[in-house]
Enzyme design. Structure first.
Site, PDB file in Angstrom:
ATOM      1  N   CYS A  51       5.814  -0.246   7.352  1.00  0.00           N
ATOM      2  CA  CYS A  51       5.427   0.923   6.562  1.00  0.00           C
ATOM      3  C   CYS A  51       6.614   1.325   5.696  1.00  0.00           C
ATOM      4  CB  CYS A  51       5.038   2.063   7.502  1.00  0.00           C
ATOM      5  SG  CYS A  51       4.582   3.585   6.633  1.00  0.00           S
ATOM      6  N   LEU A  52       6.340   1.641   4.427  1.00  0.00           N
ATOM      7  CA  LEU A  52       7.422   2.018   3.514  1.00  0.00           C
ATOM      8  C   LEU A  52       8.113   3.307   3.949  1.00  0.00           C
ATOM      9  CD1 LEU A  52       5.824   1.150   0.042  1.00  0.00           C
ATOM     10  CD2 LEU A  52       7.515  -0.167   1.338  1.00  0.00           C
ATOM     11  N   HIS A  73      -2.819   7.282   6.800  1.00  0.00           N
ATOM     12  CA  HIS A  73      -1.839   8.141   6.119  1.00  0.00           C
ATOM     13  C   HIS A  73      -2.512   9.366   5.499  1.00  0.00           C
ATOM     14  CE1 HIS A  73       2.177   6.468   6.185  1.00  0.00           C
ATOM     15  NE2 HIS A  73       1.771   5.280   5.797  1.00  0.00           N
ATOM     16  N   GLY A 130       0.826  -1.200   0.000  1.00  0.00           N
ATOM     17  CA  GLY A 130       0.000   0.000   0.000  1.00  0.00           C
ATOM     18  C   GLY A 130       0.857   1.246   0.000  1.00  0.00           C
ATOM     19  N   GLN A 154       2.942   9.854   1.136  1.00  0.00           N
ATOM     20  CA  GLN A 154       4.242   9.185   1.158  1.00  0.00           C
ATOM     21  C   GLN A 154       5.102   9.529  -0.057  1.00  0.00           C
ATOM     22  OE1 GLN A 154       2.205   5.272   2.188  1.00  0.00           O
ATOM     23  NE2 GLN A 154       4.180   5.019   3.201  1.00  0.00           N
ATOM     24  N   HIS A 184      -4.556   1.295   7.494  1.00  0.00           N
ATOM     25  CA  HIS A 184      -3.206   1.880   7.519  1.00  0.00           C
ATOM     26  C   HIS A 184      -3.096   3.028   6.513  1.00  0.00           C
ATOM     27  CE1 HIS A 184       1.330   1.380   7.896  1.00  0.00           C
ATOM     28  NE2 HIS A 184       1.227   2.097   6.789  1.00  0.00           N
ATOM     29  N   GLU A 185      -3.547   2.774   5.262  1.00  0.00           N
ATOM     30  CA  GLU A 185      -3.409   3.800   4.213  1.00  0.00           C
ATOM     31  C   GLU A 185      -4.353   4.979   4.442  1.00  0.00           C
ATOM     32  OE1 GLU A 185      -0.806   3.663   2.494  1.00  0.00           O
ATOM     33  OE2 GLU A 185      -0.382   1.586   2.976  1.00  0.00           O
TER      34      GLU A 185
END
Length: 199
Positions: free
Chosen positions: A107-108, A153, A45, A50, A149-150
């Site tokens: 997480c990226l 963000h 994701g 991000q 999660h996304e």
């Protein structure tokens, strides 16, 4: 085109995304670039914040994960989640169930940092697709977790904000180091470079 993924310490990660009013070529290109960036980083994701864009746009693809199953309903019909991937969702609104599950999350924007996070086991999301269609997605398992999660963000909320105090303590030094490295990089990028006089 692969984009640079912003790391913890970059202020763009705390920005609340603006609604996408018009789905144009710029938005479609950004979504394509985000999918390419997410896949190149082996992520499932990615939110627009991000990659430095404070808008309500996220991409998801859980199809490569075999050991954490999901269920999915698309506009009220049970579907195979893999057949619906990748998801590109705009302006999502989420509703979550009362049952909680604890599972490992990464997480990226926090490379090599993961922790057990408590999230709802079921989520329902209403959002627009790139065609402008309004869809309703119900999910359990990994897909429900990834959606939460996304969407966090998109509202400037990071997974460290959802950690228990014990989990926070266990990753605290690595998170602080990452924040310092990111801020050092941002400061260096802002400094004007000395220009050699032309002879």
């Amino acid at each position: 085109m692969k984009l640079a993924i912003r790391k913890y310490g970059d202020p763009s990660l705390r920005a609340k995304g603006k609604r996408v009013a018009e789905i144009d070529d710029t938005i479609r290109e950004l979504a394509d670039n985000m999918l390419e960036t997410m896949r190149a980083a082996n992520g499932i994701g990615l939110a627009a914040q991000q990659v430095g864009e404070a808008i309500q746009l996220m991409v998801l693809d859980t199809s490569a994960v075999e050991d954490r199953p999901s269920t999915m309903a698309w506009n009220g019909h049970e579907v195979d989640p893999k057949q619906q991937m990748p998801l590109v969702l705009l302006n999502p609104e989420i509703e979550i169930g009362p049952e909680r599950e604890i599972a490992s999350e990464g997480c990226l924007s926090f490379p090599e940092i993961s922790a057990d996070i408590e999230r709802a086991g079921w989520a329902k999301v209403k959002a627009q697709t790139l065609t402008g269609e309004m869809v309703e997605i119900e999910a359990t398992g990994l897909l429900a977790r990834a959606l939460q999660h996304e969407i966090d963000h998109l509202n400037g909320i990071l997974f460290i904000d959802r950690m228990s105090s014990a989990a926070k303590a266990s990753v605290s030094s690595r998170v602080k180091r990452l924040q310092k490295e990111t801020q050092r990089g941002l400061t260096t990028a802002r400094k004007p470079r000395a220009v050699e006089p032309a002879l």
